[in-house]
Design a protein around this motif. Structure first.
Motif, PDB file in Angstrom:
ATOM      1  N   GLU A  31       1.637  13.361  -4.882  1.00 22.10           N
ATOM      2  CA  GLU A  31       3.669  12.926  -4.173  1.00 22.10           C
ATOM      3  C   GLU A  31       2.921  12.500  -3.082  1.00 22.10           C
ATOM      4  OE1 GLU A  31       6.675  16.688  -2.278  1.00 22.10           O
ATOM      5  OE2 GLU A  31       4.553  16.871  -2.747  1.00 22.10           O
ATOM      6  N   PRO A  32       4.401  11.448  -3.291  1.00 17.81           N
ATOM      7  CA  PRO A  32       4.720  10.644  -1.751  1.00 17.81           C
ATOM      8  C   PRO A  32       4.543  10.917  -0.376  1.00 17.81           C
ATOM      9  CG  PRO A  32       6.122  10.178  -3.470  1.00 17.81           C
ATOM     10  CD  PRO A  32       5.802  11.277  -4.122  1.00 17.81           C
ATOM     11  N   ASP A  33       3.633  10.494   0.148  1.00 17.98           N
ATOM     12  CA  ASP A  33       2.931  11.248   1.388  1.00 17.98           C
ATOM     13  C   ASP A  33       3.368  10.501   2.471  1.00 17.98           C
ATOM     14  OD1 ASP A  33       1.833  14.135   2.783  1.00 17.98           O
ATOM     15  OD2 ASP A  33       1.384  12.461   3.142  1.00 17.98           O
ATOM     16  N   ASN A  34       4.283  10.306   3.613  1.00 21.85           N
ATOM     17  CA  ASN A  34       4.309   9.761   5.259  1.00 21.85           C
ATOM     18  C   ASN A  34       3.109   9.857   6.005  1.00 21.85           C
ATOM     19  OD1 ASN A  34       5.671  11.901   5.503  1.00 21.85           O
ATOM     20  ND2 ASN A  34       7.633  10.487   5.537  1.00 21.85           N
ATOM     21  N   SER A  35       2.469  11.164   5.974  1.00 21.67           N
ATOM     22  CA  SER A  35       1.653  11.611   7.276  1.00 21.67           C
ATOM     23  C   SER A  35       0.726  10.883   7.560  1.00 21.67           C
ATOM     24  CB  SER A  35       1.239  13.573   6.762  1.00 21.67           C
ATOM     25  OG  SER A  35      -0.164  13.003   5.704  1.00 21.67           O
ATOM     26  N   VAL A  41      -2.880  -7.040  -9.872  1.00 20.31           N
ATOM     27  CA  VAL A  41      -3.809  -6.268  -9.225  1.00 20.31           C
ATOM     28  C   VAL A  41      -3.525  -4.858  -8.834  1.00 20.31           C
ATOM     29  CG1 VAL A  41      -6.077  -6.050  -7.851  1.00 20.31           C
ATOM     30  CG2 VAL A  41      -5.353  -7.978  -9.210  1.00 20.31           C
ATOM     31  N   ASN A  42      -3.754  -3.745  -9.755  1.00 23.08           N
ATOM     32  CA  ASN A  42      -3.713  -2.220  -9.295  1.00 23.08           C
ATOM     33  C   ASN A  42      -5.141  -1.749  -8.145  1.00 23.08           C
ATOM     34  OD1 ASN A  42      -3.896   0.352  -9.755  1.00 23.08           O
ATOM     35  ND2 ASN A  42      -1.665  -0.046  -8.948  1.00 23.08           N
ATOM     36  N   PHE A  43      -5.139  -1.346  -7.673  1.00 29.41           N
ATOM     37  CA  PHE A  43      -5.962   0.019  -7.197  1.00 29.41           C
ATOM     38  C   PHE A  43      -6.160   1.051  -6.395  1.00 29.41           C
ATOM     39  CE2 PHE A  43      -7.561  -4.823  -5.422  1.00 29.41           C
ATOM     40  CZ  PHE A  43      -8.594  -4.863  -6.596  1.00 29.41           C
ATOM     41  N   ASN A  44      -6.269   2.394  -7.529  1.00 31.16           N
ATOM     42  CA  ASN A  44      -5.956   3.434  -7.132  1.00 31.16           C
ATOM     43  C   ASN A  44      -7.494   4.286  -6.753  1.00 31.16           C
ATOM     44  OD1 ASN A  44      -5.707   6.353  -7.337  1.00 31.16           O
ATOM     45  ND2 ASN A  44      -4.101   5.964  -8.885  1.00 31.16           N
ATOM     46  N   LEU A  45      -7.208   4.861  -5.175  1.00 34.13           N
ATOM     47  CA  LEU A  45      -8.967   4.532  -4.275  1.00 34.13           C
ATOM     48  C   LEU A  45      -9.098   6.467  -4.321  1.00 34.13           C
ATOM     49  CD1 LEU A  45      -8.938   1.462  -2.939  1.00 34.13           C
ATOM     50  CD2 LEU A  45      -9.896   2.030  -5.198  1.00 34.13           C
ATOM     51  N   PRO A  46      -9.041   7.133  -4.331  1.00 34.43           N
ATOM     52  CA  PRO A  46      -9.643   8.420  -3.590  1.00 34.43           C
ATOM     53  C   PRO A  46      -9.487   8.306  -2.146  1.00 34.43           C
ATOM     54  CG  PRO A  46     -11.200   7.908  -4.743  1.00 34.43           C
ATOM     55  CD  PRO A  46     -10.224   7.055  -4.648  1.00 34.43           C
ATOM     56  N   GLY A  57      -9.711  23.792   5.234  1.00 34.24           N
ATOM     57  CA  GLY A  57     -11.113  23.086   3.482  1.00 34.24           C
ATOM     58  C   GLY A  57     -10.400  21.796   3.507  1.00 34.24           C
ATOM     59  N   GLU A  58     -11.373  20.300   2.864  1.00 35.29           N
ATOM     60  CA  GLU A  58     -11.091  19.356   2.211  1.00 35.29           C
ATOM     61  C   GLU A  58      -9.555  19.006   1.715  1.00 35.29           C
ATOM     62  OE1 GLU A  58     -13.743  16.594  -0.475  1.00 35.29           O
ATOM     63  OE2 GLU A  58     -12.061  17.547  -1.902  1.00 35.29           O
ATOM     64  N   GLN A  59      -9.458  18.148   1.794  1.00 34.03           N
ATOM     65  CA  GLN A  59      -7.467  17.306   1.220  1.00 34.03           C
ATOM     66  C   GLN A  59      -7.891  16.372   0.904  1.00 34.03           C
ATOM     67  OE1 GLN A  59      -3.909  18.685   3.178  1.00 34.03           O
ATOM     68  NE2 GLN A  59      -4.612  19.783   5.230  1.00 34.03           N
ATOM     69  N   SER A  60      -7.153  16.243  -0.225  1.00 34.62           N
ATOM     70  CA  SER A  60      -6.736  15.076  -0.801  1.00 34.62           C
ATOM     71  C   SER A  60      -5.705  14.008  -0.765  1.00 34.62           C
ATOM     72  CB  SER A  60      -7.485  15.167  -2.158  1.00 34.62           C
ATOM     73  OG  SER A  60      -8.692  15.687  -2.349  1.00 34.62           O
ATOM     74  N   TRP A  61      -6.181  12.815  -1.183  1.00 34.84           N
ATOM     75  CA  TRP A  61      -5.192  11.401  -0.893  1.00 34.84           C
ATOM     76  C   TRP A  61      -5.698  10.249  -1.866  1.00 34.84           C
ATOM     77  CZ3 TRP A  61      -5.525  14.471   3.494  1.00 34.84           C
ATOM     78  CH2 TRP A  61      -4.371  14.853   4.065  1.00 34.84           C
ATOM     79  N   VAL A 105       0.903  -1.244   0.325  1.00 33.46           N
ATOM     80  CA  VAL A 105       0.357   0.420   0.261  1.00 33.46           C
ATOM     81  C   VAL A 105       1.046   1.537   0.183  1.00 33.46           C
ATOM     82  CG1 VAL A 105      -1.861   1.570   1.272  1.00 33.46           C
ATOM     83  CG2 VAL A 105      -1.866  -1.364   1.416  1.00 33.46           C
ATOM     84  N   LYS A 106       0.369   2.056  -0.846  1.00 32.63           N
ATOM     85  CA  LYS A 106       1.526   3.324  -1.009  1.00 32.63           C
ATOM     86  C   LYS A 106       0.254   4.326  -1.645  1.00 32.63           C
ATOM     87  CE  LYS A 106       4.605   1.053  -4.266  1.00 32.63           C
ATOM     88  NZ  LYS A 106       5.378   1.098  -5.400  1.00 32.63           N
ATOM     89  N   VAL A 107       1.088   5.646  -0.354  1.00 31.83           N
ATOM     90  CA  VAL A 107      -0.079   6.820  -0.173  1.00 31.83           C
ATOM     91  C   VAL A 107       0.247   8.201  -1.030  1.00 31.83           C
ATOM     92  CG1 VAL A 107      -0.898   8.655   1.608  1.00 31.83           C
ATOM     93  CG2 VAL A 107      -1.009   6.142   1.925  1.00 31.83           C
ATOM     94  N   PHE A 108      -0.199   8.663  -1.274  1.00 28.60           N
ATOM     95  CA  PHE A 108      -0.110  10.026  -1.981  1.00 28.60           C
ATOM     96  C   PHE A 108      -0.560  11.302  -2.217  1.00 28.60           C
ATOM     97  CE2 PHE A 108       2.161   6.130  -4.718  1.00 28.60           C
ATOM     98  CZ  PHE A 108       3.043   7.098  -5.595  1.00 28.60           C
ATOM     99  N   LYS A 109       0.495  12.056  -1.456  1.00 28.13           N
ATOM    100  CA  LYS A 109      -0.842  13.189  -1.482  1.00 28.13           C
ATOM    101  C   LYS A 109      -1.105  13.692  -2.683  1.00 28.13           C
ATOM    102  CE  LYS A 109      -2.634  16.638   1.425  1.00 28.13           C
ATOM    103  NZ  LYS A 109      -3.748  17.380   0.507  1.00 28.13           N
ATOM    104  N   TRP A 110      -2.812  14.596  -3.353  1.00 31.53           N
ATOM    105  CA  TRP A 110      -3.193  14.431  -4.172  1.00 31.53           C
ATOM    106  C   TRP A 110      -3.716  15.455  -4.133  1.00 31.53           C
ATOM    107  CZ3 TRP A 110      -9.112  12.432  -5.105  1.00 31.53           C
ATOM    108  CH2 TRP A 110      -9.149  12.716  -6.790  1.00 31.53           C
ATOM    109  N   THR A 111      -3.375  16.172  -5.387  1.00 24.42           N
ATOM    110  CA  THR A 111      -3.544  17.743  -5.854  1.00 24.42           C
ATOM    111  C   THR A 111      -3.776  17.997  -7.099  1.00 24.42           C
ATOM    112  OG1 THR A 111      -1.374  19.211  -5.944  1.00 24.42           O
ATOM    113  CG2 THR A 111      -1.695  19.348  -3.973  1.00 24.42           C
ATOM    114  N   GLN A 112      -4.092  19.522  -7.600  1.00 20.08           N
ATOM    115  CA  GLN A 112      -4.115  19.394  -9.308  1.00 20.08           C
ATOM    116  C   GLN A 112      -3.460  20.899  -9.156  1.00 20.08           C
ATOM    117  OE1 GLN A 112      -8.630  19.522  -9.708  1.00 20.08           O
ATOM    118  NE2 GLN A 112      -7.951  17.105 -10.211  1.00 20.08           N
ATOM    119  N   ASP A 113      -2.857  20.879 -10.680  1.00 20.15           N
ATOM    120  CA  ASP A 113      -2.148  22.529 -10.818  1.00 20.15           C
ATOM    121  C   ASP A 113      -2.834  23.217 -11.385  1.00 20.15           C
ATOM    122  OD1 ASP A 113      -2.416  21.799 -13.953  1.00 20.15           O
ATOM    123  OD2 ASP A 113      -0.328  21.044 -14.332  1.00 20.15           O
TER     124      ASP A 113
END
Length: 234
Positions: free
Chosen positions: A73-77, A135-140, A111-115, A57-65
């Motif tokens: 961006e890889p995130d460990n929070s 198998v790969n799952f990409n979940l918000p 405000g809402e934040q996303s990963w 399982v990997k965690v990424f911070k999700w933003t948009q340009d």
């Protein structure tokens, strides 16, 4: 850490079951108030399988340009338990995802934040030469209060721009442009997200929307069970 631009197929996130016989539930994760509920859980299930599978399982911070493109961006929070596991045939594995106590104060009122939670199958070390569908799952994961629909449309050259003015995301599942006779002149059924205060850009190609007041947009989103019609000039 350098940010990376990722393009991913959002339609895959609607699939609760992969063809390889592994299902995931839920397909979207929410923590509405991290001060009260600091974690959430997803479950992988092996269905009619005969072999065990290894996952990471990997965690990424999700933003948009500024153009609405997704940036991960890889995130460990976040705390993930377990990060690595073996899914036995016809068994379930629960994965808990949450925040340490010290992190929740920083989320309050922001405000809402996303990963993005990415669950990747790993080829076993003793089976590197085997041909196998992985198998790969990409979940918000959305953290924060969910606002009502609040969007505004702009026309820039041959592009329709959906501006999300809310403090939470909007998930668009279908967008149609209608002329003053209510005829559909443009249709896009690709699921996409606009994160808070961000945008989605639709290329209209050869469709010209002069006199925007003559057109309206029919929008299907996660904010309403029914499609919402909005005047383009608004």
């Amino acid at each position: 850490m350098k940010k990376k631009l990722f393009v991913f197929m959002t339609t895959l996130m609607l699939a609760a079951k992969a063809s390889a016989g592994v299902s995931v539930s839920p397909v979207q994760l929410f923590i509405d108030n991290p001060n009260k509920l600091k974690s959430t859980t997803l479950t992988l299930e092996s269905v009619d399988e005969t072999e065990k599978r290894v996952f990471e399982v990997k965690v990424f911070k999700w933003t948009q340009d500024s153009q609405g493109a997704n940036v991960l961006e890889p995130d460990n929070s976040l705390i993930v338990n377990p990060k690595n596991f073996i899914l036995q045939p016809n068994k379930r594995q629960a994965i808990r995802i949450g925040f340490p106590q010290a992190s929740t104060a920083a989320l309050n009122g922001a405000g809402e934040q996303s990963w993005r939670i990415i669950v990747d199958e790993i080829t076993p070390v003793n089976n590197q030469l085997a041909v196998k569908f992985l198998v790969n799952f990409n979940l918000p994961l959305f953290v924060g209060k969910q606002d009502d629909l609040n969007v505004k449309f702009d026309v820039q050259s041959n592009k329709l721009v959906l501006n999300n003015l809310a403090n939470s995301h909007v998930q668009v599942t279908n967008l149609k442009v209608l002329n003053d006779q209510k005829k559909v002149i443009y249709n896009n059924d690709t699921m996409a997200y606009a994160l808070p205060k961000n945008k989605l850009i639709y290329d209209l190609k050869d469709i010209n929307l002069n006199h925007a007041e003559k057109y309206s947009v029919m929008l299907e989103t996660n904010k309403s069970k029914k499609a919402v019609e909005m005047k383009l000039s608004n």
